[in-house]
Design a protein around this motif. Structure first.
Motif, PDB file in Angstrom:
ATOM      1  N   ASP A  69     -38.849 129.813  74.214  1.00 49.59           N
ATOM      2  CA  ASP A  69     -37.424 130.101  74.111  1.00 49.59           C
ATOM      3  C   ASP A  69     -37.042 131.026  72.958  1.00 49.59           C
ATOM      4  N   LEU A  70     -38.003 131.417  72.118  1.00 53.49           N
ATOM      5  CA  LEU A  70     -37.665 132.275  70.991  1.00 53.49           C
ATOM      6  C   LEU A  70     -38.862 133.061  70.481  1.00 53.49           C
ATOM      7  N   GLU A  72     -40.651 134.087  67.040  1.00 59.51           N
ATOM      8  CA  GLU A  72     -40.736 133.643  65.654  1.00 59.51           C
ATOM      9  C   GLU A  72     -41.523 134.681  64.859  1.00 59.51           C
ATOM     10  N   HIS A  82     -36.308 133.169  63.266  1.00 60.97           N
ATOM     11  CA  HIS A  82     -36.328 132.699  64.650  1.00 60.97           C
ATOM     12  C   HIS A  82     -35.278 133.480  65.437  1.00 60.97           C
ATOM     13  N   ARG A  84     -33.717 133.921  69.124  1.00 60.81           N
ATOM     14  CA  ARG A  84     -33.635 133.481  70.518  1.00 60.81           C
ATOM     15  C   ARG A  84     -33.587 134.716  71.401  1.00 60.81           C
ATOM     16  N   TYR A  85     -34.181 134.628  72.568  1.00 65.10           N
ATOM     17  CA  TYR A  85     -34.261 135.802  73.447  1.00 65.10           C
ATOM     18  C   TYR A  85     -32.887 136.299  73.872  1.00 65.10           C
ATOM     19  N   GLU A  86     -31.923 135.401  74.032  1.00 62.74           N
ATOM     20  CA  GLU A  86     -30.578 135.836  74.429  1.00 62.74           C
ATOM     21  C   GLU A  86     -29.859 136.578  73.292  1.00 62.74           C
ATOM     22  N   ASP A  87     -30.331 136.444  72.046  1.00 64.90           N
ATOM     23  CA  ASP A  87     -29.740 137.164  70.919  1.00 64.90           C
ATOM     24  C   ASP A  87     -30.315 138.571  70.763  1.00 64.90           C
ATOM     25  N   GLN A 115     -27.714 136.299  62.577  1.00 69.47           N
ATOM     26  CA  GLN A 115     -27.627 134.851  62.476  1.00 69.47           C
ATOM     27  C   GLN A 115     -26.632 134.496  61.379  1.00 69.47           C
ATOM     28  N   THR A 142     -37.523 138.519  77.612  1.00 70.62           N
ATOM     29  CA  THR A 142     -36.146 138.912  77.400  1.00 70.62           C
ATOM     30  C   THR A 142     -35.477 139.491  78.631  1.00 70.62           C
TER      31      THR A 142
END
Length: 145
Positions: A69-70, A72, A82, A84-87, A115, A142
């Motif tokens: 989900d991310l 790192e 960290h 996240r793929y949606e970010d 972030q 992504t």
């Protein structure tokens, strides 16, 4: 999936020069040339060398881990980012020349939502050793073309 960072000649020479320079500057104090036989002064100077060594470790031990989900990004054991793929807004391959080095570094620039509640876009530039596989794996996660 774990990817190590490329380490070029520039980073290795810089780390060696920093450690050697600190040793050359501190050596007279350790040898007592300036009347500094105090263990407190010697402890302080030793602490500076340890901090230099930790800095070198952080800069040379970089890893990029693509999780479920991310993404790192690890620098030594102290600094972790960290994402996240949606970010992640976009990413693209880059090629840049490093100063004092004849080598070009292939890497990837990743633009992402900041972030800690900030607005705008942040960009991080990284250089995985296996760039092609890293980019393919990141595209999968992504869904960015």
């Amino acid at each position: 999936m774990k990817y190590k960072s490329k380490i070029n000649l520039f980073w290795i020479l810089g780390a060696c020069c920093m450690l050697l320079g600190t040793y050359i500057v501190m050596r007279p104090f350790f040898m007592g040339y300036y009347g500094t036989h105090s263990s407190i002064v010697q402890f302080g100077l030793l602490s500076i060398w340890i901090m230099d060594a930790l800095f070198v470790w952080i800069m040379l031990d970089r890893k990029f881990v693509i999780k479920e989900d991310l993404l790192e990004i690890k620098y030594g054991c102290f600094l972790h980012l960290h994402l996240r793929y949606e970010d992640i807004k976009e990413f693209h391959e880059i090629r840049r020349l490093t100063c004092l080095s004849k080598y070009a570094v292939d890497g990837v620039a990743i633009a992402f939502h900041p972030q800690n509640g900030r607005t705008g876009t942040d960009v991080i530039r990284i250089a995985p050793a296996d760039l092609k596989r890293f980019l393919d794996h990141l595209k999968e996660k992504t869904m960015i073309a």
